[in-house]
Design a protein around this motif. Structure first.
Motif, mmCIF file in Angstrom:
data_model
loop_
_atom_site.group_PDB
_atom_site.id
_atom_site.type_symbol
_atom_site.label_atom_id
_atom_site.label_comp_id
_atom_site.label_asym_id
_atom_site.label_seq_id
_atom_site.Cartn_x
_atom_site.Cartn_y
_atom_site.Cartn_z
ATOM 1 N N ASN A 84 0.829 -1.192 0.000
ATOM 2 C CA ASN A 84 0.000 0.000 0.000
ATOM 3 C C ASN A 84 0.872 1.253 0.000
ATOM 4 O O ASN A 84 1.022 1.938 1.006
ATOM 5 C CB ASN A 84 -0.912 -0.004 1.230
ATOM 6 N N ARG A 85 1.474 1.485 -1.157
ATOM 7 C CA ARG A 85 2.298 2.690 -1.330
ATOM 8 C C ARG A 85 2.502 2.903 -2.825
ATOM 9 O O ARG A 85 2.048 2.123 -3.646
ATOM 10 C CB ARG A 85 3.645 2.552 -0.610
ATOM 11 N N GLN A 86 3.209 4.006 -3.155
ATOM 12 C CA GLN A 86 3.512 4.311 -4.545
ATOM 13 C C GLN A 86 4.451 3.260 -5.151
ATOM 14 O O GLN A 86 5.046 2.467 -4.413
ATOM 15 C CB GLN A 86 4.168 5.701 -4.618
ATOM 16 N N VAL A 87 4.595 3.256 -6.483
ATOM 17 C CA VAL A 87 5.640 2.404 -7.083
ATOM 18 C C VAL A 87 6.845 3.243 -7.520
ATOM 19 O O VAL A 87 7.881 2.705 -7.894
ATOM 20 C CB VAL A 87 5.142 1.598 -8.299
ATOM 21 N N MET A 88 6.685 4.556 -7.480
ATOM 22 C CA MET A 88 7.809 5.417 -7.854
ATOM 23 C C MET A 88 7.749 6.675 -7.007
ATOM 24 O O MET A 88 6.704 7.311 -6.889
ATOM 25 C CB MET A 88 7.716 5.788 -9.340
ATOM 26 N N HIS A 89 8.899 6.994 -6.398
ATOM 27 C CA HIS A 89 8.996 8.277 -5.694
ATOM 28 C C HIS A 89 9.969 9.141 -6.490
ATOM 29 O O HIS A 89 11.125 8.780 -6.661
ATOM 30 C CB HIS A 89 9.500 8.078 -4.259
ATOM 31 N N VAL A 90 9.475 10.266 -6.990
ATOM 32 C CA VAL A 90 10.335 11.165 -7.765
ATOM 33 C C VAL A 90 10.801 12.267 -6.829
ATOM 34 O O VAL A 90 10.006 12.984 -6.236
ATOM 35 C CB VAL A 90 9.583 11.781 -8.957
ATOM 36 N N THR A 91 12.124 12.369 -6.706
ATOM 37 C CA THR A 91 12.647 13.221 -5.646
ATOM 38 C C THR A 91 13.031 14.616 -6.145
ATOM 39 O O THR A 91 13.135 14.834 -7.344
ATOM 40 C CB THR A 91 13.834 12.518 -4.949
ATOM 41 N N HIS A 92 13.211 15.520 -5.212
ATOM 42 C CA HIS A 92 13.523 16.950 -5.428
ATOM 43 C C HIS A 92 12.940 17.480 -6.736
ATOM 44 O O HIS A 92 13.653 17.919 -7.623
ATOM 45 C CB HIS A 92 15.021 17.256 -5.318
ATOM 46 N N LEU A 93 11.604 17.473 -6.781
ATOM 47 C CA LEU A 93 10.912 17.859 -8.015
ATOM 48 C C LEU A 93 11.150 19.321 -8.389
ATOM 49 O O LEU A 93 10.950 19.699 -9.549
ATOM 50 C CB LEU A 93 9.410 17.579 -7.876
#
Lengths: 252, 570
Positions: free
Chosen positions: B260-269
């Motif tokens: 139960n979480r994202q599949v991708m975390h995109v950092t310092h957007l």
């Protein structure tokens, strides 16, 4: 006018960090308060009163304060650090970092100054009647801007790296300097009365004038021809060409 | 040891608490239902109580942090505080010394921080520093995006071997999750080149960034790792890069989450939401990025907020740092980690009156304000790239007060009016939303929500109390109070111990280091190791036997089990 005279009680063998010797800090203080100001001797915390005899005459704001240092201050560092106004008269030699980061006022030294005098200075005036050691008016380790304003005059000679990373202000050395004066210079003006070697590497802005002999030139300057500055004809160079620098180097 | 916190205005979004007076009972480092009458009582006096802060992306330890320290001796002249009876001496602002990292986070009420990038080869150094950072719990994400074995297995489309490699790499580095920086670009930089988009082919390996990202997401979910893939997009720091960012985020649809979480975390957007084609027509595209996040539930991001003043950029994105150093005429350090990745460190000074810097500053805030769900946009400054973490309180105050933002906008370059949406945004976040961006959300994104980021029974007793009474303050007007309260916690409690009182450190227990032990079927591991042995024989300059971080380097471990198979029984 406030006049404070300091004299070492005995010979100082271990270096003392005395950024508290400054017109800004002394003004408005009594003799007792000045005596109780903290200085560090090596790793020991002590006070001005422990190390020096203190004589106070009159009172006044920082701009109207005169500090007279009599005797041997050759192991006392950071005198006049961050000073904004007032006058410090030093009748002998001093250790490193004299007048570091000062932005106003005047410091006058009869003897010699050790390295880093006028480090990252922003304004005011520093006059040295003797010689200066390394990194006169330079930036301390890692700093990208050394001296930013004010004026330093050295009657004698200076050692290497005069005005390293200098960004403004003026340094005049009447005698000779060591190697690489104006290294990584980024503004300001350096005038050398005597000889030097390899002036102005990595220079991006600023002006260096050499009136004596240049032992060795760095191969990064472009000769632009002759130019008259203050009635004297110099060879004019620009560089450092590797960094596309706009620095000016005048050599007699 | 028992502790009872009474009279706190508890803001705990996970358990639906929005500032009600609730007592919190603590026993043996955990939050429990009830304590005995012998418990020490701490009266919060109606002040704000939150779970201890959790930072999912900060550069606090390892090779490049230390390179930053070495190349910035001038930085260590600020932030000096001498030794006390309890604390060691501290120095530095953008690259503080090891001890200051722990003290300063704890003083802000943070108790868990994750180092955002370690190469496997350099992991031993990372752990040597992590072990010395006092108080906080920590962990490190391991770089996989430009590793030679990763690219080999991606080309061969052998997900079993790639999963085995990731599991082994996490073990070798005692790492917590999969970090992917400018995938393919780190390798290209070894030849003085970079990738420009998702479909550039990395020579010698014949793979594209797109394939690397998708494959790493697949194996991340095969291994059921607590955290998702943590992506630093291609083209970071180039005007117009929002298109690459959107295209990268779209890849998330190709993979299904195992948890139960994202599949991708995109950092310092902040650094990835740029429009325009050059520095002249540079503009914010934060609305496009926020719009994507608002319409997708499988991707999360963090701000990477910029702070005016001194910063030290440090990243595994070697080619980007070369471009930065050239652009800024700044000091530059370049690193190559053999067969794994690149890196670079460049100091920078962000100036309010430089248009590009002003626009960047506004982009970070826009991202937080335009993304509707705070669980999808975490609060970071990408320390120390956007600015040092000690400025989180400034960011919180900006997000909670439109008045402060408008005051600040008046002092920055006028370009923000033409190139940003920030001047017209009047959203003001509340304490719950701030708690999500700094605690619940970060813990959820990391996959640690069972024990971190909330104050329910069973959670770690990591708690911060701030000198604000939520029912008596109007954050919109009294933003200065908000900033000062969040910069220095009234109390920080770590694992049930009071470690900070009135902003001063009172105890320095050692925190734990999280790492993930992921199991894969033995034959996949054996097959993968055959290739790794060959790689070491042919290319690496060190012996395979010397590669692994030994347990001696992680003396306070917190191991999380994961894997594509249930734990095997012999």
């Amino acid at each position: 006018m406030l006049t404070v005279t300091l004299k070492p009680k005995k010979e100082i063998k271990i270096s003392v960090e005395a950024e508290n010797i400054s017109a800004d800090i002394f003004s408005g203080k009594t003799e007792k308060e000045i005596q109780s100001l903290v200085v560090w001797m090596g790793n020991q915390k002590t006070t001005i009163g422990e190390l020096f005899s203190v004589k106070v005459e009159g009172s006044g704001p920082a701009a109207d304060t005169k500090i007279v240092l009599e005797g041997d201050f050759s192991r006392v560092k950071r005198i006049g650090e961050g000073m904004t106004a007032g006058l410090i008269l030093i009748n002998g030699n001093v250790d490193m970092h004299l007048g570091a980061k000062m932005s106003g006022g005047k410091i006058s030294v009869k003897g010699n100054v050790d390295s880093w005098a006028g480090r990252e200075m922003k304004g005011g005036e520093l006059i040295v009647e003797g010689n200066a050691a390394y990194y006169l008016g330079a930036g301390y380790r890692g700093e990208s801007c050394g001296m930013r304003g004010g004026k330093i005059t050295v009657m004698g000679n200076a050692l290497d790296f005069v005005g390293e990373h200098m960004c403004g202000g003026e340094i005049i050395v009447k005698g000779n300097t060591g190697i690489l004066p104006g290294l990584s210079n980024n503004g300001g003006k350096i005038v050398i009365g005597g000889n030097t070697s390899r002036p102005g590497s990595e220079m991006s802005k600023g002006t260096i004038i050499v009136n004596g002999k240049v032992d060795e030139m760095m191969p990064v300057f472009k000769l632009e021809g002759d130019e008259v500055v203050d009635g004297v004809t110099y060879k004019k160079y620009t560089g450092d060409v590797i960094g596309n620098g706009k620095g000016l180097l005048y050599i007699k | 040891m028992e502790l009872l916190i009474k009279n706190g205005a508890v803001v705990d979004p996970v358990n639906g608490n929005k500032g009600d007076k609730t007592d919190i009972s603590i026993k043996d480092g955990k939050i429990v239902n009830k304590v005995s009458s012998k418990a020490t009582v701490l009266d919060a006096g109606g002040r704000l109580v939150m779970a201890g802060g959790v930072d999912a992306h900060s550069h606090i330890a390892g090779a490049k942090v230390n390179v930053g320290r070495m190349m910035r001796p001038e930085d260590s002249r600020s932030g000096i505080s001498p030794r006390t009876k309890i604390t060691r001496p501290c120095t530095g602002y953008t690259v503080p010394n090891v001890y200051a990292m722990g003290y300063r986070y704890a003083q802000m009420g943070y108790t868990t921080v994750f180092e955002a990038a370690q190469a496997i080869m350099k992991a031993r150094h990372t752990h040597e520093e992590l072990e010395e950072i006092p108080i906080i719990d920590k962990g490190a994400l391991t770089l996989f995006g430009s590793n030679w074995p990763t690219m080999d297995f991606v080309r061969e489309k052998d997900m079993d071997k790639l999963a085995a490699y990731v599991a082994w790499g996490l073990l070798a580095s005692r790492g917590f999750g999969v970090k992917c920086v400018n995938p393919g670009g780190g390798e290209m930089w070894g030849f003085g080149k970079n990738v420009t988009g998702l479909d550039d082919v990395v020579p010698s390996f014949d793979v594209t960034p797109r394939e690397i990202i998708v494959s790493l997401m697949k194996v991340n979910e095969m291994l059921k790792l607590p955290h998702s893939v943590h992506l630093h997009c291609n083209n970071l720091g180039n005007p117009g890069n929002y298109k690459t960012t959107l295209a990268s985020m779209e890849l998330a649809d190709q993979v299904k989450a195992s948890k139960n979480r994202q599949v991708m975390h995109v950092t310092h957007l902040l650094f990835n939401s740029w429009g325009g084609t050059n520095w002249g027509d540079f503009e914010s595209k934060s609305d496009e990025i926020a719009n994507f996040l608002n319409n997708h539930d499988n991707v999360t991001g963090d701000m990477g907020q910029m702070i005016f003043g001194s910063a030290t950029t440090m990243t595994a994105d070697g080619p980007k740092q070369y471009a930065n150093a050239k652009l800024l005429h700044a000091k530059w350090s370049n690193g190559d980690v053999e067969c794994e990745d690149a890196s670079g460190v460049v100091p920078i000074y962000y100036v309010k009156q430089i248009s590009v810097h002003a626009i960047m500053w506004a982009i970070g805030l826009e991202l937080a304000l335009l993304t509707k769900d705070p669980y999808k946009m975490l609060l970071t400054t990408d320390h120390p790239n956007g600015g040092p973490f000690v400025n989180y309180s400034e960011v919180i105050a900006l997000l909670m007060s439109n008045k402060k933002r408008q005051e600040e906008i008046k002092t920055v370059h006028e370009a923000v009016h033409a190139k940003n949406k920030l001047p017209g945004l009047d959203r003001e976040l509340d304490f719950s939303e701030i708690a999500i961006m700094t605690r619940a959300g970060t813990a959820k994104v990391l996959g640690l929500l069972d024990t971190k980021g909330h104050l329910g029974v069973g959670a770690d007793a990591d708690i911060s109390i701030y000198d604000i009474k939520p029912d008596q303050i109007d954050p919109s007007v009294e933003h200065a109070k908000i900033k000062s309260a969040f910069s220095s916690a009234a109390y920080t409690i770590k694992g049930g111990n009071i470690v900070v009182k009135d902003g001063q450190i009172t105890a320095t227990p050692l925190g734990r280091t999280y790492w993930v032990d992921a199991k894969v079927p033995q034959q996949h591991h054996d097959e993968m190791m055959k290739d790794i042995v060959k790689k070491f024989k042919n290319y690496y300059s060190i012996q395979l036997a010397n590669y692994m971080v030994q347990d001696e380097y992680v003396t306070h471990p917190q191991v999380i089990k994961a894997g594509s198979v249930p734990v095997e029984v012999n």
